[in-house]
Design an enzyme around this catalytic site. Structure first.
Site, PDB file in Angstrom:
ATOM      1  N   PHE A 175      26.992  51.125   9.882  1.00 45.59           N
ATOM      2  CA  PHE A 175      27.535  50.701   8.542  1.00 45.59           C
ATOM      3  C   PHE A 175      27.598  49.101   9.288  1.00 45.59           C
ATOM      4  O   PHE A 175      28.063  48.501   9.396  1.00 45.59           O
ATOM      5  CB  PHE A 175      29.199  50.882   8.839  1.00 45.59           C
ATOM      6  CG  PHE A 175      29.638  50.452   7.710  1.00 45.59           C
ATOM      7  CD1 PHE A 175      29.307  51.238   6.804  1.00 45.59           C
ATOM      8  CD2 PHE A 175      30.039  49.623   7.539  1.00 45.59           C
ATOM      9  CE1 PHE A 175      29.581  50.519   4.821  1.00 45.59           C
ATOM     10  CE2 PHE A 175      30.218  49.133   6.274  1.00 45.59           C
ATOM     11  CZ  PHE A 175      29.838  49.821   5.063  1.00 45.59           C
ATOM     12  N   ASP A 222      25.561  42.812  15.671  1.00 49.10           N
ATOM     13  CA  ASP A 222      26.835  42.389  14.283  1.00 49.10           C
ATOM     14  C   ASP A 222      27.776  43.085  15.542  1.00 49.10           C
ATOM     15  O   ASP A 222      28.776  43.657  15.123  1.00 49.10           O
ATOM     16  CB  ASP A 222      26.770  44.271  13.680  1.00 49.10           C
ATOM     17  CG  ASP A 222      27.556  43.667  12.515  1.00 49.10           C
ATOM     18  OD1 ASP A 222      28.314  43.619  12.219  1.00 49.10           O
ATOM     19  OD2 ASP A 222      27.302  44.536  11.714  1.00 49.10           O
ATOM     20  N   LYS A 282      35.539  39.207   9.484  1.00 51.20           N
ATOM     21  CA  LYS A 282      36.169  39.374   9.867  1.00 51.20           C
ATOM     22  C   LYS A 282      37.829  38.398  10.168  1.00 51.20           C
ATOM     23  O   LYS A 282      38.210  38.118   9.394  1.00 51.20           O
ATOM     24  CB  LYS A 282      36.866  40.960   9.491  1.00 51.20           C
ATOM     25  CG  LYS A 282      35.639  41.785   8.961  1.00 51.20           C
ATOM     26  CD  LYS A 282      35.483  43.049   9.622  1.00 51.20           C
ATOM     27  CE  LYS A 282      35.747  44.430   8.555  1.00 51.20           C
ATOM     28  NZ  LYS A 282      35.195  44.142   6.886  1.00 51.20           N
TER      29      LYS A 282
END
Length: 388
Positions: A132, A217, A246
């Site tokens: 994802f 990532d 984030k």
């Protein structure tokens, strides 16, 4: 990356948050909840962390947004300090995690053609099943999640996917035109999947041998979440490119970044890539404070020690209900024998916010600032919720 609004799994809990502080949030009716899914709302350091809110307020009294025709005095310090934290030369700041991933994909292709000499239009990038990385058309083109991918074609070519954790499948998929391997050091959306021991090391070695970039990532797994600054550190691996987001925004505003050495990110010349709001003064001020907080090692250590406690307690849960516990640091995925959604709803009724994914996995990701007492209270409620 985050999946808080995943079309596949997003069924919002009936909680309308009005206030938040530390590890707790309050709904519009005044009921308090312990936030055990903070990683997915980008609050590694707790809601309204005083250092981060102070940094934001200081910057709000100065300049908060400037035209891209001008520089500003917070940009240089932010990118310099973040590059140093990562041990790299350059930073390209963006806003969202998906923007950072898209930027990395463009970087890898441009680098392959202009530096590696791959024939134009032939570069391929390898990702992993269960990944994802975002929801743009290009990113969902290499998703294996039908809910994220279906009905958005035609899809962007140039990607290959292999099973996560399968070294031989990766080796077979790589060729002279492989520009990069894009990997989550721990897969978040897939259920906090930790790869087999040695897998990240093998990915690094294969990328080096083939002359491909290793792109990590770390948008969910990075910045202290797993007990180290970056999750790749658990195998002493250094990727060519870090993707961050984030927690980089401190739970205050969206901030993301691509971090790499000059021989990689230097392929971009002025005007070839950018973002209207990427690297804005407010984002840089908050990002600088996040980096300063991580430099002390305090939050990595808290994640490591409290994470050990978290996983000890999770490991003692009844094995007729919990099939498997996965994760590192203050990040865990509980694979249940039954549906996880009812458990998350029962937890909400008990005053704890958690999130299910892929039907049978319950994820826990409390703020790194959570107290041990609060963590234990939340785990006590989990034990009650699992009893049905």
């Amino acid at each position: 990356m985050s999946d808080e609004h995943s079309a596949h799994n997003y069924h919002p809990l009936p909680v309308v948050i009005a206030e938040a502080e530390g590890s707790w949030v309050t709904d519009v009716e005044g009921r308090r909840y312990l936030d055990m899914l903070a990683a997915y709302s980008a609050v590694n350091f707790g809601h309204r962390n005083p250092r981060l809110t102070a940094a934001a307020r200081r910057q709000l009294d100065r300049v908060t947004l400037v035209s891209r025709a001008f520089d500003h005095d917070v940009f240089g310090p932010f990118v310099t300090e973040l590059a140093d934290l990562c041990g790299k030369d350059m930073v390209l700041p963006m806003n969202s995690g998906a923007e950072a991933v898209e930027t990395a994909l463009k970087t890898a292709r441009k680098w392959a053609y202009e530096v590696r000499g791959v024939p134009d239009g032939q570069a391929n990038i390898i990702a992993f099943e269960g990944n994802f990385h975002g929801r743009t058309t290009t990113i969902v083109s290499f998703s294996t999640d039908a809910g994220a991918k279906d009905s958005y074609g035609p899809y962007t070519p140039g990607f290959r996917t292999v099973p996560y954790g399968d070294v031989e499948a990766l080796r077979a998929a790589m060729d002279d035109a492989t520009a990069a391997v894009l990997i989550e050091p721990i897969q978040g959306e897939a259920g906090v999947n930790v790869p087999p021991s040695g897998f990240l090391t093998a990915v690094r070695e294969l990328c080096t041998a083939r002359g491909a970039l290793m792109i990590a990532d770390e948008i969910q797994s990075g910045l202290g979440r797993t007990g180290t600054t970056f999750a790749v550190e658990h195998e002493n691996v250094v990727p060519d490119v870090y993707l961050l987001g984030k927690a980089l925004g401190g739970g205050i505003m969206p901030v993301s970044a691509v971090v790499a050495d000059r021989d990689v990110l230097g392929v971009f010349k002025p005007g070839q890539h950018g973002s209207t709001f990427g690297g804005n003064p407010l984002a840089c001020a908050i990002g600088r404070e996040v980096v300063a907080m991580l430099r002390t090692g305090e939050f990595q250590e808290r994640s490591r020690t409290l994470g050990e406690h978290l996983h000890r307690r999770l490991g003692a849960l009844p094995t007729d209900v919990v099939r498997e516990v996965r994760g590192r640091g203050l990040w865990a995925g509980l694979e249940l024998y039954g549906a996880a959604r009812p458990v998350s709803e029962r937890l909400m009724e008990l005053g704890v916010l958690a999130k299910e994914t892929h039907d049978t996995t319950l994820r826990l990701a409390p703020p790194l600032t959570i107290s041990r007492d609060d963590l234990d209270w939340g785990l006590d409620q989990l034990e009650i919720a699992l009893k049905g």
